[in-house]
Design a protein around this motif. Structure first.
Motif, PDB file in Angstrom:
ATOM      1  N   UNK A  85     -13.678 -57.744  53.505  1.00 13.50           N
ATOM      2  CA  UNK A  85     -13.850 -58.178  54.902  1.00 13.50           C
ATOM      3  C   UNK A  85     -13.355 -59.621  55.145  1.00 13.50           C
ATOM      4  N   UNK A  86     -12.658 -59.800  56.210  1.00 12.78           N
ATOM      5  CA  UNK A  86     -12.094 -61.318  56.548  1.00 12.78           C
ATOM      6  C   UNK A  86     -13.233 -62.055  56.908  1.00 12.78           C
ATOM      7  N   UNK A  87     -14.153 -61.399  57.833  1.00 11.03           N
ATOM      8  CA  UNK A  87     -15.442 -62.201  58.548  1.00 11.03           C
ATOM      9  C   UNK A  87     -16.386 -61.396  58.089  1.00 11.03           C
ATOM     10  N   UNK A  88     -17.094 -61.382  57.071  1.00  7.70           N
ATOM     11  CA  UNK A  88     -18.356 -60.636  56.488  1.00  7.70           C
ATOM     12  C   UNK A  88     -19.596 -60.942  57.431  1.00  7.70           C
ATOM     13  N   UNK A  89     -19.753 -62.105  57.919  1.00  4.00           N
ATOM     14  CA  UNK A  89     -20.859 -62.560  58.542  1.00  4.00           C
ATOM     15  C   UNK A  89     -20.954 -62.356  60.163  1.00  4.00           C
ATOM     16  N   UNK A 267      -7.349 -58.834  63.230  1.00  3.18           N
ATOM     17  CA  UNK A 267      -7.169 -59.688  61.800  1.00  3.18           C
ATOM     18  C   UNK A 267      -8.075 -58.668  60.742  1.00  3.18           C
ATOM     19  N   UNK A 268      -9.148 -58.275  61.064  1.00  2.00           N
ATOM     20  CA  UNK A 268      -9.930 -57.436  60.011  1.00  2.00           C
ATOM     21  C   UNK A 268      -9.291 -56.230  59.376  1.00  2.00           C
ATOM     22  N   UNK A 273      -5.288 -53.263  55.742  1.00  2.00           N
ATOM     23  CA  UNK A 273      -4.066 -52.685  55.472  1.00  2.00           C
ATOM     24  C   UNK A 273      -3.450 -53.627  54.247  1.00  2.00           C
ATOM     25  N   UNK A 274      -3.389 -55.101  54.311  1.00  3.31           N
ATOM     26  CA  UNK A 274      -2.878 -55.707  53.185  1.00  3.31           C
ATOM     27  C   UNK A 274      -3.432 -55.362  51.890  1.00  3.31           C
ATOM     28  N   UNK A 275      -4.840 -55.409  51.895  1.00  6.52           N
ATOM     29  CA  UNK A 275      -5.282 -55.079  50.674  1.00  6.52           C
ATOM     30  C   UNK A 275      -5.014 -53.931  50.038  1.00  6.52           C
ATOM     31  N   UNK A 276      -5.283 -52.749  50.979  1.00  6.44           N
ATOM     32  CA  UNK A 276      -4.897 -51.296  50.620  1.00  6.44           C
ATOM     33  C   UNK A 276      -3.337 -51.404  50.047  1.00  6.44           C
ATOM     34  N   UNK A 277      -2.523 -52.067  50.670  1.00  2.00           N
ATOM     35  CA  UNK A 277      -1.007 -51.968  50.436  1.00  2.00           C
ATOM     36  C   UNK A 277      -0.464 -52.969  49.401  1.00  2.00           C
ATOM     37  N   UNK A 278      -1.417 -53.874  48.985  1.00  2.00           N
ATOM     38  CA  UNK A 278      -1.053 -54.848  48.046  1.00  2.00           C
ATOM     39  C   UNK A 278       0.075 -54.683  47.197  1.00  2.00           C
TER      40      UNK A 278
END
Length: 285
Positions: A85-89, A267-268, A273-278
């Motif tokens: 997550x970009x914003x976990x809190x 953004x999240x 997407x970025x993490x999945x398609x790294x």
């Protein structure tokens, strides 16, 4: 006697349209390129096209304008690469209500998006001040000042000239600086305008203006709506001023929610997407 084409000449209008497109592209393209570079590095993407494909999917998925998304990518601190997550809190809150008549009409069927809300705010402002001309601006988070987001009843030349305004020389910039409504009774003589802005406004048929800031609960200006009138204005009544202040407060609260919720959702999603398609290639739709 000159041979210049008349303003209604189709070729002249085509050239003006092409020029507006090129100006908009010139302003936005460097920002997109910067965001592409950030995403390439962050997610080990092979090229800028793959990064653009992720931006495009996130923009479409959350109905967020590309410029606003890339601004957020450039300005927002990067996520922890170890976190999914970009914003976990983050706490996700419901949208604040919009109670003015134009908002109820325009958002009754669909979930309101930023464009529809800004159109409703503009429509309500023009109804209060009984004029067909006006525009909405949002802060330009990269260059500073304000950029034009919505407009109606204004000339193409006006839209071109005021696509972006700085911190001086206009009534809207003064309203943003003071976080207060500004009335221009007579554009021709009011000292708030620099001469280039005065000329552009008069050429559009505006003789008076009234600007209303969108104000957050903490008193920050997060946008602006301005009405233009084709006659000199004696003044704005107390009832009109109160109605517009309430409208500006609702718009400010809604935009604060949007920036903290919908934009962060986009953004999240982009981060997921970025993490999945790294490390993999992608192409725009």
């Amino acid at each position: 006697m000159t041979d210049h084409p008349a303003p209604e000449d189709p070729e002249l209008e085509r050239l003006r349209s092409e020029l507006r497109h090129l100006r908009a592209r010139a302003q936005t393209h460097p920002l997109i390129s910067q965001a592409q570079g950030i995403l390439q590095e962050r997610y080990s993407l092979p090229d800028g096209e793959s990064a653009f494909a992720l931006l495009q999917r996130a923009s479409q998925q959350h109905n967020v304008r590309m410029r606003q998304l890339v601004e957020a990518v450039v300005r927002t601190p990067r996520p922890d690469h170890r976190s999914p997550l970009w914003f976990p809190q983050r706490t996700r809150l419901p949208a604040p209500p919009l109670t003015f008549p134009a908002a109820r009409r325009s958002t009754s069927r669909d979930e309101p998006n930023q464009a529809s809300v800004l159109r409703a705010v503009l429509s309500q402002t023009l109804a209060v001040l009984d004029t067909p001309m006006g525009n909405v601006q949002l802060p330009d988070r990269v260059r500073g000042g304000l950029r034009l987001e919505q407009h109606t009843g204004l000339t193409d030349d006006f839209v071109d000239f005021f696509a972006h305004v700085g911190e001086k020389g206009t009534s809207c910039s003064l309203a943003a600086q003071n976080v207060a409504q500004v009335t221009v009774h007579d554009v021709e003589s009011d000292p708030v305008f620099d001469e280039a802005s005065r000329h552009a406004i008069l050429a559009a048929g505006s003789r008076a203006a009234h600007s209303v800031p969108f104000v957050t609960a903490s008193g920050v200006c997060v946008g602006m709506v301005s009405a233009h009138l084709d006659h000199r204005l004696k003044g704005v009544s107390e009832a009109q001023s109160d109605a517009l202040a309430a409208l500006g407060a609702q718009a400010g609260q809604w935009l604060t929610w949007y920036n903290r919720t919908v934009l962060l959702d986009a953004l999240e999603y982009l981060h997921a997407l970025g993490t999945h398609h790294r490390g993999t290639a992608g192409r725009r739709r």
